[in-house]
Enzyme design. Sequence first.
Site, PDB file in Angstrom:
ATOM      1  N   ASP A 191       0.906  -1.150   0.000  1.00  0.00           N
ATOM      2  CA  ASP A 191       0.000   0.000   0.000  1.00  0.00           C
ATOM      3  C   ASP A 191       0.941   1.194   0.000  1.00  0.00           C
ATOM      4  OD1 ASP A 191      -1.436   2.266   0.786  1.00  0.00           O
ATOM      5  OD2 ASP A 191      -2.974   1.024   1.712  1.00  0.00           O
ATOM      6  N   HIS A 192       1.121   1.813  -1.158  1.00  0.00           N
ATOM      7  CA  HIS A 192       2.232   2.770  -1.275  1.00  0.00           C
ATOM      8  C   HIS A 192       2.071   3.969  -0.335  1.00  0.00           C
ATOM      9  CE1 HIS A 192      -0.354   5.148  -3.963  1.00  0.00           C
ATOM     10  NE2 HIS A 192       0.479   6.144  -3.799  1.00  0.00           N
ATOM     11  N   HIS A 254      -5.651   2.851   1.110  1.00  0.00           N
ATOM     12  CA  HIS A 254      -4.880   3.993   1.613  1.00  0.00           C
ATOM     13  C   HIS A 254      -5.573   4.710   2.783  1.00  0.00           C
ATOM     14  CE1 HIS A 254      -2.871   3.127  -2.039  1.00  0.00           C
ATOM     15  NE2 HIS A 254      -3.547   3.915  -2.830  1.00  0.00           N
TER      16      HIS A 254
HETATM   17  C1  BG6 Z   1      -3.447   4.828  -6.368  1.00  0.00           C
HETATM   18  C2  BG6 Z   1      -4.806   4.927  -6.967  1.00  0.00           C
HETATM   19  O1  BG6 Z   1      -3.365   3.728  -5.498  1.00  0.00           O
HETATM   20  O2  BG6 Z   1      -3.168   6.018  -5.636  1.00  0.00           O
HETATM   21  C3  BG6 Z   1      -4.924   6.150  -7.863  1.00  0.00           C
HETATM   22  O3  BG6 Z   1      -5.061   3.757  -7.737  1.00  0.00           O
HETATM   23  C4  BG6 Z   1      -4.529   7.382  -7.091  1.00  0.00           C
HETATM   24  O4  BG6 Z   1      -6.240   6.280  -8.367  1.00  0.00           O
HETATM   25  C5  BG6 Z   1      -3.177   7.183  -6.431  1.00  0.00           C
HETATM   26  O5  BG6 Z   1      -4.482   8.461  -7.998  1.00  0.00           O
HETATM   27  C6  BG6 Z   1      -2.832   8.353  -5.531  1.00  0.00           C
HETATM   28  O6  BG6 Z   1      -1.527   8.193  -5.097  1.00  0.00           O
HETATM   29  P1  BG6 Z   1      -0.618   9.454  -4.765  1.00  0.00           P
HETATM   30  O7  BG6 Z   1       0.648   8.883  -4.250  1.00  0.00           O
HETATM   31  O8  BG6 Z   1      -0.479  10.208  -6.050  1.00  0.00           O
HETATM   32  O9  BG6 Z   1      -1.390  10.238  -3.749  1.00  0.00           O
END
Ligand code: BG6
Length: 511
Positions: A191-192, A254
């Site tokens: 989960d980045h 997230h």
């Molecule tokens: C991803 C989603 O996991 O996270 C995207 O699939 C979203 O839809 C993105 O735009 C948002 O990540 P960050 O790091 O740009 O906030």
Amino acid sequence: MESKNLIMEQIKAGPTIIIIFGATGDLTWRKLTPALYNLYLDNWLPENFYVLGIGHNDLDDTKFREHLLDGVNKFSRRGETNKNEWDGFSRFLNYYKGEFDDINVYQYIEKKIQELKSLWKSPVNRIFYMAVPPQYFNVITTNIGNSQIARDNKISRIVIEKPFGHDLESAQSLNKQLHNFFDECQIYRIDHYLGKETVQNILAFRFANAMFEPIWNRNYIEQVQITVSEQLGVENRGNYYETAGALRDMIQNHILQLLCLIAMEPPVSFNADEVRNRKVDVLNALRQFKTEEIRKFAVRGQYGEGWIQGKKVIDYRHEPDVKINSNKETFAAVKLYIDNWRWQGVPFYLRTGKRLDETISVITIQFKPVPHQSFPAEAAENWQPNRLVLNIQPNMGIRLQFQAKQPGLEMLLYPVDMLFRYNESYTSGTPEAYETLLLDIMQGDSTLFMRADQVESAWDILMPIIRAWEKNPPVNFPNYSSGTQGPQDAEALIAADGNNWLIIPLAKNDK
Ligand code: BG6
């Protein structure tokens, strides 16, 4: 294993091969290679290191490296590469063309590992990275399992990207499939968001400071809001997004993880399982939605056309690969309660959407008013609740709003701020989430990764909403214009409690 994030051990991983399935895809190009490159520049990669990219495209090592160079030049946080540095790094990158169901691919991996083992005179840590759409997870994991290349659970790890399942049932079956071949300690579900600096800092902020924890509960906190708002639309991801929607894409993973970090009990140690146990406790304490009450707790929206930063943008239904009558939500807002001693009765409002007026991720903790107001009403005309605002991105920092006496001969109260900004307090660059996560995988630290039960609990809590929404298609989509704050229904959801959505920038002049 202890977390390097918290005790700052600067120990490099042992000899490692990373096998990337989906090596010519967007994730490898945009995120993984720039992250590996920055780890290389920061001297975090092991001396003995090898990347084996597997993909369907007809490339050789040189073309593969050229393709990745383009991605690094575009997306590395350090900007364009310098030739010497790129040459130093790109020698690690190698390509093999193959289909994921072809046994030759796995035999080639085995052969490569054996070669590296004798070259390096050492066991080889092997990381299998699934940078592929979920339909390939089964075939790849089965082949890895059957070919025995990951049987040593101390040196073999598998990395799975989201989406992890489409609902509770599919997540359970994916977990089962993985557990057929891997022990839980070998599985790194990404989960980045958990790799973001500001997200990791929530733990530091809460548990390395004595002053907030005593008031971090229902006695002092009135409400918590988490907003992840994006100006971007679905871009070229219509195919995926039509199967997902905002609830699955952002809230299930997230945003619920952010909620866990805000609401969890202090862990006894930063052992990976201890931290994850405390998070699962939160998910398990979330109040179950009653089907007949879903409307009061969850609303959805879909963007129509509108204006973003002075540019006209199209509606969701006209985006590429989106059905013209699509009912997929591009906005979701949910109200949750956590039924435990700490949080009983405190509403947690979560919302996320695409094509909104701002790009900002922010957590706002609003405190209760003072128990007795000693000041005359006119002194407190500008009174505002105490708020602690954790700005995740794009401006990173923490803002604490409190009342002060306005200078002058009268006693007048006025809200002021204490501010912590990353870019003022630190001069070193901030690593991207994928740098942190890749390094953790190489070092075998799973603190920031989702455990099987965590993913399943997160699906479990949302299933009543998913079912209710599928059963009752929306009648009013699109129900918000691009460039706005989302649908009216979201305002109504929070207004029903006498509250309103807050987006508090890091500082008054930040936008
Ligand atoms: C991803 C989603 O996991 O996270 C995207 O699939 C979203 O839809 C993105 O735009 C948002 O990540 P960050 O790091 O740009 O906030």
